[in-house]
Design an enzyme around this catalytic site. Structure first.
Site, PDB file in Angstrom:
ATOM      1  N   ARG A 298      67.962   7.055  94.164  1.00  0.00           N
ATOM      2  CA  ARG A 298      68.260   7.053  92.662  1.00  0.00           C
ATOM      3  C   ARG A 298      67.271   8.192  92.217  1.00  0.00           C
ATOM      4  NH1 ARG A 298      64.324   5.095  88.764  1.00  0.00           N
ATOM      5  NH2 ARG A 298      64.107   7.295  89.405  1.00  0.00           N
TER       6      ARG A 298
ATOM      7  N   GLU B 246      58.761   6.641  95.642  1.00  0.00           N
ATOM      8  CA  GLU B 246      59.329   7.431  94.374  1.00  0.00           C
ATOM      9  C   GLU B 246      60.918   7.343  94.389  1.00  0.00           C
ATOM     10  OE1 GLU B 246      57.470   8.824  92.022  1.00  0.00           O
ATOM     11  OE2 GLU B 246      59.294   9.611  91.221  1.00  0.00           O
ATOM     12  N   ASP B 247      61.627   7.164  93.203  1.00  0.00           N
ATOM     13  CA  ASP B 247      62.890   7.183  93.112  1.00  0.00           C
ATOM     14  C   ASP B 247      63.627   6.362  94.190  1.00  0.00           C
ATOM     15  OD1 ASP B 247      62.645   8.667  90.805  1.00  0.00           O
ATOM     16  OD2 ASP B 247      63.317  10.461  91.200  1.00  0.00           O
TER      17      ASP B 247
ATOM     18  N   ASN C 156      65.366  10.803  81.804  1.00  0.00           N
ATOM     19  CA  ASN C 156      65.222  12.112  82.493  1.00  0.00           C
ATOM     20  C   ASN C 156      66.581  12.311  83.261  1.00  0.00           C
ATOM     21  OD1 ASN C 156      62.784  12.678  81.405  1.00  0.00           O
ATOM     22  ND2 ASN C 156      61.902  11.553  83.084  1.00  0.00           N
TER      23      ASN C 156
ATOM     24  N   LYS D 294      56.375  16.101  93.102  1.00  0.00           N
ATOM     25  CA  LYS D 294      55.382  15.160  92.362  1.00  0.00           C
ATOM     26  C   LYS D 294      53.997  15.399  93.171  1.00  0.00           C
ATOM     27  CE  LYS D 294      56.251  11.619  90.151  1.00  0.00           C
ATOM     28  NZ  LYS D 294      56.928  10.515  89.353  1.00  0.00           N
TER      29      LYS D 294
ATOM     30  N   ASP E 180      55.501   4.800  91.280  1.00  0.00           N
ATOM     31  CA  ASP E 180      55.392   5.395  89.906  1.00  0.00           C
ATOM     32  C   ASP E 180      56.489   4.888  89.033  1.00  0.00           C
ATOM     33  OD1 ASP E 180      54.101   7.206  88.654  1.00  0.00           O
ATOM     34  OD2 ASP E 180      55.626   8.515  88.475  1.00  0.00           O
ATOM     35  N   ASP E 181      57.746   4.794  89.483  1.00  0.00           N
ATOM     36  CA  ASP E 181      58.760   4.690  88.708  1.00  0.00           C
ATOM     37  C   ASP E 181      58.643   3.117  87.766  1.00  0.00           C
ATOM     38  OD1 ASP E 181      60.247   6.912  89.429  1.00  0.00           O
ATOM     39  OD2 ASP E 181      60.827   5.626  91.410  1.00  0.00           O
TER      40      ASP E 181
ATOM     41  N   TYR F  95      58.822  20.321  88.025  1.00  0.00           N
ATOM     42  CA  TYR F  95      59.092  19.100  88.012  1.00  0.00           C
ATOM     43  C   TYR F  95      60.212  18.815  87.017  1.00  0.00           C
ATOM     44  CZ  TYR F  95      59.112  14.325  89.522  1.00  0.00           C
ATOM     45  OH  TYR F  95      59.554  13.171  90.172  1.00  0.00           O
TER      46      TYR F  95
HETATM   47  P1  NAD Z   1      66.852   2.052  86.932  1.00  0.00           P
HETATM   48  O1  NAD Z   1      68.334   2.631  87.698  1.00  0.00           O
HETATM   49  O2  NAD Z   1      65.935   1.292  87.771  1.00  0.00           O
HETATM   50  O3  NAD Z   1      67.369   1.579  85.538  1.00  0.00           O
HETATM   51  C1  NAD Z   1      68.387   1.965  84.517  1.00  0.00           C
HETATM   52  C2  NAD Z   1      68.830   0.754  83.944  1.00  0.00           C
HETATM   53  O4  NAD Z   1      69.741   1.240  82.859  1.00  0.00           O
HETATM   54  C3  NAD Z   1      69.457  -0.224  84.783  1.00  0.00           C
HETATM   55  O5  NAD Z   1      69.131  -1.637  84.400  1.00  0.00           O
HETATM   56  C4  NAD Z   1      71.068  -0.175  84.246  1.00  0.00           C
HETATM   57  O6  NAD Z   1      71.654  -1.562  84.197  1.00  0.00           O
HETATM   58  C5  NAD Z   1      70.734   0.198  82.754  1.00  0.00           C
HETATM   59  N1  NAD Z   1      71.939   0.915  82.199  1.00  0.00           N
HETATM   60  C6  NAD Z   1      72.653   1.844  82.763  1.00  0.00           C
HETATM   61  N2  NAD Z   1      73.682   2.194  81.681  1.00  0.00           N
HETATM   62  C7  NAD Z   1      73.489   1.491  80.490  1.00  0.00           C
HETATM   63  C8  NAD Z   1      73.919   1.518  79.362  1.00  0.00           C
HETATM   64  N3  NAD Z   1      74.963   2.296  79.024  1.00  0.00           N
HETATM   65  N4  NAD Z   1      73.379   0.595  78.360  1.00  0.00           N
HETATM   66  C9  NAD Z   1      72.351   0.061  78.834  1.00  0.00           C
HETATM   67  N5  NAD Z   1      71.602   0.025  80.165  1.00  0.00           N
HETATM   68  C10 NAD Z   1      72.268   0.694  80.787  1.00  0.00           C
HETATM   69  O7  NAD Z   1      66.207   3.475  86.332  1.00  0.00           O
HETATM   70  P2  NAD Z   1      64.620   3.636  86.177  1.00  0.00           P
HETATM   71  O8  NAD Z   1      63.608   3.900  87.109  1.00  0.00           O
HETATM   72  O9  NAD Z   1      64.313   2.563  85.263  1.00  0.00           O
HETATM   73  O10 NAD Z   1      64.879   4.901  85.371  1.00  0.00           O
HETATM   74  C11 NAD Z   1      65.826   4.992  84.049  1.00  0.00           C
HETATM   75  C12 NAD Z   1      65.643   6.168  83.489  1.00  0.00           C
HETATM   76  O11 NAD Z   1      64.209   6.546  82.758  1.00  0.00           O
HETATM   77  C13 NAD Z   1      65.834   7.477  84.196  1.00  0.00           C
HETATM   78  O12 NAD Z   1      66.654   8.269  83.494  1.00  0.00           O
HETATM   79  C14 NAD Z   1      64.481   7.970  84.412  1.00  0.00           C
HETATM   80  O13 NAD Z   1      64.452   9.357  84.660  1.00  0.00           O
HETATM   81  C15 NAD Z   1      63.644   7.360  83.191  1.00  0.00           C
HETATM   82  N6  NAD Z   1      62.320   7.435  83.537  1.00  0.00           N
HETATM   83  C16 NAD Z   1      61.391   8.199  82.597  1.00  0.00           C
HETATM   84  C17 NAD Z   1      60.089   8.094  82.626  1.00  0.00           C
HETATM   85  C18 NAD Z   1      59.138   8.707  81.742  1.00  0.00           C
HETATM   86  O14 NAD Z   1      59.554   9.299  80.964  1.00  0.00           O
HETATM   87  N7  NAD Z   1      57.784   8.694  81.905  1.00  0.00           N
HETATM   88  C19 NAD Z   1      59.575   7.366  83.893  1.00  0.00           C
HETATM   89  C20 NAD Z   1      60.376   6.476  84.598  1.00  0.00           C
HETATM   90  C21 NAD Z   1      61.722   6.880  84.443  1.00  0.00           C
END
Ligand code: NAD
Length: 556
Positions: free
Chosen positions: A161, A250-251, A413, A179, A273-274, A108
């Site tokens: 995404r 997912e995504d 991530n 997953k 899950d996100d 993963y």
């Molecule tokens: P998303 O696309 O829904 O959200 C991303 C957000 O970041 C958006 O609101 C965007 O406007 C904002 N953004 C982009 N560039 C930016 C910047 N320069 N400054 C401030 N904000 C900015 O994505 P998501 O599902 O919310 O996931 C975001 C990240 O979190 C991904 O990298 C994902 O892999 C990670 N994530 C980690 C975990 C975990 O560790 N458990 C779980 C879910 C998501």
């Protein structure tokens, strides 16, 4: 005590259709490779088709590890593990469950991100189902081609995404596959219960349209009513073909993720899950951090960098936790702030999507993250922006100036998107940060102190929730269940974990943790009238009884 002869339990005779010879060796669900016994080799036409020495799981695991460790890139290791899953499912799951710290980052995140980017180039064998825009009107017919009637959980993406990597179209299939492997490895959901699905609605990533080896539809994404109707047909078809099946979204990109969850969460047993899994694992990490600081939740100020699925999901669950502690919802919301690419999310902004509005407080604007940190004086910053290096030295130093123990979660991530590294968080805070990350980081020694940072990995949560949903016959998955999961996970963190900077239990304990979470989820469902089973006398024993373990069956 009188001596009693041991009773030998003979396996039932195999049915006529049971595969034999090379057909058996090529069936990954039944193949045991060198572990077929002498009796099985005799009875199943295997004599001569295998090297003569019978070697069981232990030897096989050792051989796999030796071969994987010899490979010099994570992508090669991913490919080797995938090929193993295609050859011998039991051995694959045995390797992963016995070596979670080493194997989970390979099957993963972070490796799966690279595998998705390269999907069309490294593709070997089909796995899961592709339902495409061209299947409109016959989606149920397509799903009926799946060979396992007992499918109980679908992980579905439309590839728009993928992690923090954007629109990867049909290449996103690596995510549902990975997953679901984790459902089995981390919570013992039977492999035959798992169905990965890629909805290929096209891709707006034009580089893929011109990649000769890209395997998806080369057309722009369906949008608007056409997209909604297609997903609606798919959801109806899942319930027609596999009644009651759990669906994990997912995504999906923001503009679909929230609306799909809203639309279907009351109708079928589904979750995202996100949004919800991330929220649950993050809130569990916050509970752990507060055990260290000794301060109550209601005194915290949270600032998320990012305002997407993860950020709003986390903020919503934090609000729910504060309300559980007796705080008014309005006040609880006031403790959660979001910063997006345009700066602090505030009421005066006119460019905000609906999911950000509950956190658009009356406040002066802040153009940058450091400005927001200086103005709001957070106790915790949570990075979910998919934008690397945004927790700068200046930000972490400011957090350390404001707080004795600043909470710094860099959750984006894969690793290449992480807001800061573990080493940076500890070094810039003088070893005082309470740190968790999305992707794994190695232990760090800073100022003579040894830290073992652990991942705020959704894998602590979603497998247990999914197992609970299946084993409890749930009709819905609610936010209360994710809260129960967060509290259950936090309760599994020991004082010894906290003492070394770990806000989560070791991954090696994930199957136990998942069983506790599944039990908590079913308890919650029973009290909400959403379970399809009577309360078992011993819930944990019931859950354990439902879990698959990677052991070979006996065929002769
Ligand atoms: P998303 O696309 O829904 O959200 C991303 C957000 O970041 C958006 O609101 C965007 O406007 C904002 N953004 C982009 N560039 C930016 C910047 N320069 N400054 C401030 N904000 C900015 O994505 P998501 O599902 O919310 O996931 C975001 C990240 O979190 C991904 O990298 C994902 O892999 C990670 N994530 C980690 C975990 C975990 O560790 N458990 C779980 C879910 C998501």
């Amino acid at each position: 005590m009188p001596h009693r002869a041991k009773q030998r339990v003979l396996p039932p005779p195999l049915p006529e259709w049971f595969p034999r010879g090379t057909t058996l060796l090529r069936d990954p669900t039944l193949n045991k490779g060198t572990a077929f016994t002498e009796a099985e080799r005799e009875a199943l036409g295997l004599r001569g088709l295998l090297p003569p020495r019978v070697a069981g799981l232990e030897d096989q695991v050792e051989r796999v590890l030796e071969n994987i460790r010899r490979l010099d890139s994570n992508l090669s290791k991913y490919i080797a593990l995938e090929s193993l899953q295609d050859r011998n499912e039991t051995l694959f799951y045995r390797v992963v469950t016995e070596n979670p710290d080493e194997m989970m980052p390979l099957i993963y995140t972070p490796t799966v991100g690279l595998a998705c980017q390269q999907f069309g180039h490294i593709y070997r064998r089909p796995r899961g189902m592709y339902v495409t825009a061209a299947d409109r009107g016959r989606v149920a017919q397509v799903l009926r081609n799946w060979p396992y009637r007992e499918a109980a959980i679908i992980v579905v993406t439309d590839g728009e995404r993928i992690l923090g990597l954007g629109d990867l179209g049909a290449n996103g299939m690596g995510i549902p596959i990975g997953k679901l492997a984790l459902y089995t490895a981390c919570a013992g959901v039977h492999p035959r219960h798992c169905l990965p699905v890629l909805l290929d609605v096209g891709t707006n990533n034009t580089a893929l349209h011109t990649d000769r080896l890209y395997l998806g539809l080369r057309q722009p994404r369906l949008a608007g009513a056409a997209y909604e109707e297609f997903v609606e047909e798919f959801i109806d078809a899942t319930q027609q073909v596999f009644p009651g099946i759990v669906v994990q979204f997912e995504d999906f990109a923001n503009h679909h993720a929230f609306t799909l969850l809203q639309k279907y969460r009351g109708r079928i047993c589904c979750f995202n899950d996100d949004i919800q899994g991330t929220a649950s694992v993050t809130v569990a990490g916050i509970f752990s951090a507060l055990r260290v600081t000794g301060r109550p939740l209601g005194e915290q100020t949270f600032v998320c960098l990012g305002a997407g699925e993860a950020a709003t999901g986390i903020s919503d669950l934090l609000v729910e936790a504060m309300v559980d502690d007796g705080m008014a919802e309005k006040d609880a919301r006031g403790r959660c702030w979001l910063v997006d690419s345009k700066g602090l999310v505030v009421a005066a902004r006119t460019d905000l999507a609906a999911h950000k509005k509950p956190y658009a407080h009356e406040h002066a604007p802040a153009a940058t993250f450091i400005d927001a940190v200086r103005m709001l004086k957070p106790t915790a910053i949570i990075g979910v922006s998919a934008t690397p290096n945004t927790f700068t030295q200046q930000v972490v130093e400011e957090m350390a100036r404001l707080n004795e123990r600043p909470v710094v979660f860099a959750l984006s991530n894969p690793t290449s998107r992480s807001e800061c590294t573990a080493e940076q968080a500890y070094a810039w805070s003088g070893g005082r940060a309470l740190f968790a990350s999305g992707s794994p980081f190695d232990p760090v020694t800073v100022g003579g102190r040894h830290f073992v940072p652990r991942q705020g990995n959704n894998s602590y949560i979603f497998p247990g929730v999914g197992l609970g949903a299946i084993a409890g016959g749930l009709s819905q998955v609610t936010d209360r269940m994710f809260m129960a999961a967060a509290r259950t996970l936090a309760a599994q963190v020991s004082d010894a974990d906290l003492a070394q900077g770990s806000l989560y239990p070791p991954l090696a304990r994930v199957r136990d943790v998942s069983a506790f979470i599944a039990a908590a989820v079913i308890e919650e469902a029973l009290s909400a009238g959403l379970a399809g089973i009577e309360a078992p006398a011993d819930m944990l024993a019931y859950v354990h009884g439902q879990m698959y373990s990677p052991e070979y069956a006996s065929f002769a």
